[in-house]
Write a protein that holds these residues in place. Structure first.
Motif, PDB file in Angstrom:
ATOM      1  N   ASP A  17       0.852  -1.181   0.000  1.00 41.23           N
ATOM      2  CA  ASP A  17       0.000   0.000   0.000  1.00 41.23           C
ATOM      3  C   ASP A  17       0.892   1.237   0.000  1.00 41.23           C
ATOM      4  O   ASP A  17       2.118   1.144  -0.164  1.00 41.23           O
ATOM      5  CB  ASP A  17      -0.965  -0.016   1.189  1.00 41.23           C
ATOM      6  CG  ASP A  17      -0.241  -0.102   2.532  1.00 41.23           C
ATOM      7  OD1 ASP A  17       1.006   0.021   2.541  1.00 41.23           O
ATOM      8  OD2 ASP A  17      -0.917  -0.290   3.556  1.00 41.23           O
ATOM      9  N   LEU A  18       0.294   2.403   0.196  1.00 42.68           N
ATOM     10  CA  LEU A  18       1.072   3.638   0.129  1.00 42.68           C
ATOM     11  C   LEU A  18       2.108   3.711   1.236  1.00 42.68           C
ATOM     12  O   LEU A  18       3.217   4.221   1.034  1.00 42.68           O
ATOM     13  CB  LEU A  18       0.129   4.849   0.202  1.00 42.68           C
ATOM     14  CG  LEU A  18      -0.782   5.059  -1.017  1.00 42.68           C
ATOM     15  CD1 LEU A  18      -1.718   6.231  -0.785  1.00 42.68           C
ATOM     16  CD2 LEU A  18       0.058   5.287  -2.276  1.00 42.68           C
ATOM     17  N   ALA A  19       1.757   3.207   2.419  1.00 49.79           N
ATOM     18  CA  ALA A  19       2.730   3.202   3.508  1.00 49.79           C
ATOM     19  C   ALA A  19       3.938   2.342   3.152  1.00 49.79           C
ATOM     20  O   ALA A  19       5.087   2.689   3.469  1.00 49.79           O
ATOM     21  CB  ALA A  19       2.074   2.703   4.793  1.00 49.79           C
ATOM     22  N   ALA A  20       3.688   1.196   2.495  1.00 51.18           N
ATOM     23  CA  ALA A  20       4.788   0.329   2.079  1.00 51.18           C
ATOM     24  C   ALA A  20       5.601   0.979   0.968  1.00 51.18           C
ATOM     25  O   ALA A  20       6.831   0.823   0.911  1.00 51.18           O
ATOM     26  CB  ALA A  20       4.245  -1.016   1.622  1.00 51.18           C
ATOM     27  N   ALA A  21       4.934   1.729   0.077  1.00 47.36           N
ATOM     28  CA  ALA A  21       5.671   2.432  -0.963  1.00 47.36           C
ATOM     29  C   ALA A  21       6.622   3.455  -0.349  1.00 47.36           C
ATOM     30  O   ALA A  21       7.771   3.611  -0.796  1.00 47.36           O
ATOM     31  CB  ALA A  21       4.689   3.119  -1.912  1.00 47.36           C
ATOM     32  N   ASP A  22       6.168   4.153   0.692  1.00 46.77           N
ATOM     33  CA  ASP A  22       7.054   5.093   1.392  1.00 46.77           C
ATOM     34  C   ASP A  22       8.205   4.354   2.062  1.00 46.77           C
ATOM     35  O   ASP A  22       9.335   4.867   2.131  1.00 46.77           O
ATOM     36  CB  ASP A  22       6.257   5.866   2.445  1.00 46.77           C
ATOM     37  CG  ASP A  22       5.262   6.824   1.815  1.00 46.77           C
ATOM     38  OD1 ASP A  22       5.454   7.189   0.644  1.00 46.77           O
ATOM     39  OD2 ASP A  22       4.280   7.207   2.499  1.00 46.77           O
ATOM     40  N   LEU A  23       7.937   3.146   2.578  1.00 47.75           N
ATOM     41  CA  LEU A  23       8.992   2.350   3.202  1.00 47.75           C
ATOM     42  C   LEU A  23      10.103   2.051   2.211  1.00 47.75           C
ATOM     43  O   LEU A  23      11.298   2.237   2.522  1.00 47.75           O
ATOM     44  CB  LEU A  23       8.394   1.050   3.739  1.00 47.75           C
ATOM     45  CG  LEU A  23       9.387  -0.050   4.126  1.00 47.75           C
ATOM     46  CD1 LEU A  23      10.108   0.315   5.409  1.00 47.75           C
ATOM     47  CD2 LEU A  23       8.681  -1.392   4.274  1.00 47.75           C
TER      48      LEU A  23
END
Length: 622
Positions: A531-537
């Motif tokens: 998700d977007l949080a993982a993309a930021d990770l």
């Protein structure tokens, strides 16, 4: 019907019999709604009739016992086993599931009626009908919205715990009935009121007969035989001048014919209950649908049939609507009838229709005899039912194989016997979801490498990041500059902290050594979604790797992962040359980017490409 059937079309299939069969469109529509009609013939009629007769014999004592378990008249249990059984069979997906009153739903219904009625006995019947109606509406609504698969979120552990807790409650109240107590008295209350010797004699004889039949005549209607024996003993005791009260009995001849009692006749009093009534209906719908789906899946696995979860949900919903409008109680798939129905040779859902018809006929013929049913005999049958509910092998399997599933089952069982049943079911479902989220929030990061030299060697797991080293015997050392990491599981906002902590630990070890593993190749084939949080990770990891003097690479990320990276611009910042379709090309492209000075001092030479790096011996890579 296949799994792609539209529930909107299914809403009309119960009325397909009204179409003239000589019209050209009638037969194709009939075959589309009921594919099993293509199998109809003399052999299927005969097999379904024989299976239906067995189903009627089995449900006759069960319907009476389960109605008593819920504190309702026997006629409601029999009515729930007639018309609703036929409707659910014709409108559902499974060819072999027989619906009707069951021990779990009856116990749950009875436990919910007492607090809702608040001492008003005149509300018990309207409440039972209203709850059955709401369960039918909820299940039908789920089917029309194509949300019948939500029943899959009820884990087997929750159902195991609930049925075990239900078995304990059934046995607890049934023991009081064996002592001659009426209603939902406890054994302690029955003991204080005084044990009725006649009731104990009737119940004891019925219990022994039922247990003997279960031991030596499992395929036969042993419960019915035990009940008839109890009727005979009870009638004989009424003719004897024995001390003590006469055993309580049903009194009036029950009927399995639909009793058109509309639930909304007491709408004013029922609406005053508001939220508690809806909460109870939701819990009942969950229990009933979960049990039905579990049984349907079990039978489908044995027969190879295709199960449509939404259509099965629709069949159960319409069955409960039929029960509410015909004077029955909550129904769902019954394992005690469905498995014998399959073993008896049932071919089509017409076995359910035959079972309903035979039940009405049997009750009409034997009504005067059934009026003599002693309640102590019914309690004896409930003790046998409670014993059959306890699944010892399943508990041993959960204890041996998965501690968390055992804990879920145990917590649900304890909640079932200590708190309101609707809260116990919902608590079990929530606990299962919490355990699932906890597991999915901790995806594994495996260190990959090799266990031998030579071309064509496979990658092997050298260990799990964050856990003690467990490299297999004979494993080669890792490359001092390139970390090979396999990502197992989806990375979503709940898992970001776990993955970030593991990646940070790898970076800290890389920064602590002049020859640290500053380059990272993530094998992302098993990273199903992000998700977007993982993309930021991963964006943070790309930046940090660059600050260390290394780089981040990916091997075979999923199309949905690539699509999100494309939308967020991460793929452009990472560089398409940092994403590889296979490991060989990935290593061939990354190894030349490594520090030549470190390679010159390296003694491991992990990759074939190391043969062309500085410091390699002449025979390296051979």
């Amino acid at each position: 019907m296949g799994a792609k059937a539209r529930p909107q079309a299914l809403l009309v299939h119960c009325y397909a019999w009204q179409m003239p069969m000589d019209t050209p469109a009638a037969l194709p529509l009939l075959r589309r709604l009921w594919p099993w009609t293509a199998q109809l013939g003399p052999h299927t009629w005969r097999a379904d009739a024989q299976a239906g007769l067995l189903g009627a014999l089995l449900v006759l004592p069960q319907g009476i016992a389960f109605a008593a378990l819920a504190g309702l008249p026997p006629a409601m249990g029999l009515a729930a086993a007639a018309l609703p059984c036929a409707v659910a069979a014709l409108c559902g997906s499974s060819r072999h599931v027989l619906s009707g009153p069951t021990n779990a739903t009856s116990l749950a219904l009875g436990a919910m009626l007492v607090p809702l009625a608040a001492g008003d006995a005149s509300l018990l019947l309207p409440l039972a009908l209203a709850l059955t109606l709401l369960v039918g509406l909820l299940q039908t609504g789920l089917a029309v919205a194509r949300l019948g698969t939500l029943a899959n979120f009820i884990s087997p552990s929750v159902m195991l715990g609930f049925t075990t807790g239900a078995a304990a409650l059934i046995a607890w109240y049934a023991l009081a009935g064996l002592m001659g107590a009426a209603g939902r008295a406890s054994p302690l209350q029955a003991w204080q009121q005084g044990v009725a010797p006649a009731a104990l004699a009737v119940g004891g004889v019925t219990l022994v007969a039922a247990l003997a039949g279960r031991r030596w005549w499992r395929r036969g209607p042993y419960l019915l035989v035990a009940l008839l024996l109890g009727i005979g003993i009870g009638w004989w005791l009424t003719q004897q001048p024995l001390p003590g009260p006469v055993p309580l009995r049903v009194g009036s001849p029950p009927s399995a014919l639909p009793q058109w009692r509309w639930p909304w006749e007491d709408a004013g009093r029922l609406l005053a209950l508001g939220s508690p009534l809806l909460q109870a209906a939701l819990a009942l719908a969950i229990v009933a649908l979960g049990q039905s789906m579990a049984i349907a899946k079990t039978l489908a696995a044995r027969t190879g049939d295709t199960l449509d979860a939404n259509r099965e949900c629709l069949g159960q919903g319409l069955g409960n609507l039929a029960a509410a409008c015909s004077g029955g109680l909550v129904v769902c798939g019954s394992l005690n009838r469905s498995l014998p129905n399959l073993e008896a040779g049932a071919r089509t859902p017409l076995a359910g229709v035959a079972s309903a018809a035979f039940l009405v006929l049997l009750v009409a013929l034997a009504g005067p005899v059934l009026a003599w049913i002693p309640l102590a005999g019914v309690s004896a049958l409930l003790v046998v039912v409670a014993w059959s509910l306890f699944d010892g092998p399943a508990w041993r399997c959960a204890w041996r194989d998965d501690a968390s599933e055992f804990a879920i089952a145990l917590a649900t069982a304890l909640a079932t016997v200590t708190v309101r049943l609707e809260m116990a079911v919902l608590a079990g479902v929530m606990l299962s979801l919490v355990v699932y989220l906890y597991r999915s929030a901790r995806p594994a990061l495996r260190t990959m490498g090799f266990d031998r030299q030579g071309a064509g060697r496979p990658f092997v797991v050298l260990g799990t990041v964050g856990e003690p080293a467990t490299s297999p015997a004979g494993a080669l050392a890792e490359c001092p500059q390139l970390k090979l990491l396999r990502m197992e599981g989806s990375v979503w906002f709940g898992a970001v902290a776990h993955v970030a902590d593991r990646l940070r630990g790898l970076r800290e070890r890389a920064a602590a050594s002049p020859e640290g593993q500053r380059h990272l190749l993530v094998m992302a084939k098993s990273m199903n979604t992000i998700d977007l949080a993982a993309a930021d990770l991963w964006e943070t990891e790309r930046i940090r790797r660059g600050e260390l003097g290394g780089a981040l690479y990916f091997h075979r990320p999923r199309p949905q992962v690539l699509a999100l990276w494309q939308r967020t611009g991460f793929l452009q910042r990472l560089g398409s040359d940092h994403v590889f379709p296979d490991k060989r090309r990935a290593i061939a492209a990354i190894v030349p980017q490594l520090d030549g000075a470190v390679c010159a001092r390296c003694q491991h030479r992990v990759f074939e490409e190391c043969a062309w790096r500085p410091g390699a011996p002449i025979d390296a890579g051979i």
